[in-house]
Design a protein around this motif. Structure first.
Motif, PDB file in Angstrom:
ATOM      1  N   ASP A   1       0.653  -1.218  -0.127  1.00  0.00           N
ATOM      2  CA  ASP A   1       0.390  -0.146  -0.027  1.00  0.00           C
ATOM      3  C   ASP A   1       0.685   0.966  -0.299  1.00  0.00           C
ATOM      4  OD1 ASP A   1      -2.020  -1.676   0.347  1.00  0.00           O
ATOM      5  OD2 ASP A   1      -3.339  -0.531   1.920  1.00  0.00           O
ATOM      6  N   TYR A   2       2.131   0.667   0.839  1.00  0.00           N
ATOM      7  CA  TYR A   2       2.870   2.445   0.922  1.00  0.00           C
ATOM      8  C   TYR A   2       3.911   2.908  -0.386  1.00  0.00           C
ATOM      9  CZ  TYR A   2       6.674   6.056   1.913  1.00  0.00           C
ATOM     10  OH  TYR A   2       7.149   6.345   1.356  1.00  0.00           O
ATOM     11  N   ASN A   3       3.901   1.764  -0.998  1.00  0.00           N
ATOM     12  CA  ASN A   3       3.816   2.033  -2.590  1.00  0.00           C
ATOM     13  C   ASN A   3       3.109   2.518  -3.479  1.00  0.00           C
ATOM     14  OD1 ASN A   3       6.954   0.633  -1.932  1.00  0.00           O
ATOM     15  ND2 ASN A   3       6.519  -1.184  -2.160  1.00  0.00           N
ATOM     16  N   SER A   4       2.124   1.960  -3.692  1.00  0.00           N
ATOM     17  CA  SER A   4       0.999   2.272  -4.286  1.00  0.00           C
ATOM     18  C   SER A   4       1.271   3.839  -3.880  1.00  0.00           C
ATOM     19  CB  SER A   4      -0.014   1.637  -4.013  1.00  0.00           C
ATOM     20  OG  SER A   4      -1.419   2.406  -4.601  1.00  0.00           O
ATOM     21  N   TRP A   5       0.664   4.511  -2.833  1.00  0.00           N
ATOM     22  CA  TRP A   5       0.977   5.313  -2.395  1.00  0.00           C
ATOM     23  C   TRP A   5       1.858   6.811  -2.428  1.00  0.00           C
ATOM     24  CZ3 TRP A   5       0.128   4.123   3.775  1.00  0.00           C
ATOM     25  CH2 TRP A   5      -1.157   2.945   3.876  1.00  0.00           C
TER      26      TRP A   5
END
Length: 328
Positions: free
Chosen positions: A308-312
């Motif tokens: 999720d962090y990489n997506s954000w």
């Protein structure tokens, strides 16, 4: 020895040590390459004062006073146990002090990205959470003398913001982690503790590696060396001893091990890309199954948050002051 200073502010309850997110703070992104992302605001590249903008994550900017506060949190932890001379020590041409600067910058970027994601998902601190963060900030400030606060930009506004944002980052981790493990809540898992020997193969080497695995299995069976000694000397796995279970990808290994007794050695087990030998240390039990489930929950939570962090992070351009990053 690798002298790596980790910017983890334990007093703030940061979750970034769990996240393990890798964004290169030292490389400003080219706005022309920021496809479908929020372009980074400008930062100061000349002489810096407390009000200089030194980091930008999309339109969100970080003043030098906030950066200095984060840097103090980190540096203070290490100078309590190490000499302040550590910061001038150089490894691979870069000082430990500069490594610390980059780690702090990376940490700040991560917190800002997570807080922006929280805003998008309407996640915010509840009144009691905000009150507790504010109280902790005031308590922390009260423990410092005025000279330290003045030299490091530690005023109530900055410190309160840092505590609140880190609490929000922690809350976002819990939101993502909770969703990630919901499917595991009622699942019945089985596990077994083993020593493992792994030999990888390709289509061209399969039969050669099978023969080697068979030879090692016979060597274990005939002695004098124990399974552990042979496995330690030959395995390609990251460790010899581990808990494996029904959610692991090497299904043939797990199925075989679950059917074995304590102290028993397996024959050669074939998987799609490797041959395995296992020795059972502890057969399946409730306590072992629970340990495996807890291990799986932790791994699932961490991976979900990293993803999720990489997506954000991909939604925001990043700029960092060249002056801030210049090795002192």
């Amino acid at each position: 020895m690798k002298h790596k200073i980790l910017a983890v502010c334990l007093s703030l309850g940061l979750v970034m040590g769990l996240a393990g997110c890798g964004q290169k703070a030292a490389e400003n992104q080219d706005p022309a390459k920021q496809v479908d992302s929020e372009t980074a605001a400008g930062v100061s590249n000349g002489t810096l004062n407390d009000d200089s903008k030194v980091i930008a994550v999309g339109k969100t900017t970080v003043l030098n006073r906030e950066y200095k506060a984060y840097y103090y949190f980190m540096k203070n932890q290490y100078e309590n146990v190490l000499s302040n001379n550590i910061w001038s020590y150089k490894e691979s041409g870069k000082s430990i002090g500069q490594e610390a600067v980059e780690d702090v910058v990376r940490l700040i970027i991560q917190v800002k990205v997570i807080c922006k994601a929280a805003g998008q998902q309407s996640v915010s601190l509840a009144a009691d959470e905000k009150e507790k963060a504010d109280y902790n900030a005031k308590t922390y400030l009260a423990s410092l003398d005025d000279k330290v606060k003045q030299e490091n930009g530690l005023d109530e506004t900055v410190v309160t913001q840092i505590f609140e944002e880190n609490k929000l980052a922690e809350k976002m981790y819990n939101v993502v982690a909770g969703k990630a493990v919901a499917s595991l809540a009622n699942e019945q898992l089985q596990a077994v503790k083993v020593q493992m020997l792994k030999l990888s193969y390709t289509a061209d080497t399969k039969e050669k590696i099978r023969a080697k695995a068979t030879q090692l299995q016979q060597q274990i069976a005939s002695g004098p060396n124990s399974f552990y000694v042979v496995a330690k000397a030959n395995t390609e796995a990251d460790s010899v001893e581990k808990i494996i279970g029904t959610k692991d990808e090497y299904t043939n290994v797990v199925k075989t091990a679950l059917a074995m007794k304590k102290g028993e050695d397996s024959k050669v087990i074939e998987e799609k890309d490797a041959f395995y030998l296992v020795h059972v240390l502890q057969p399946s039990s409730k306590s072992l199954n629970d340990s495996y489930k807890n291990q799986l929950v932790s791994q699932t939570q961490t991976k979900a948050f990293q993803d999720d962090y990489n997506s954000w992070a991909g939604q925001y351009g990043v700029r960092v002051s060249k002056t801030l990053l210049a090795d002192k």
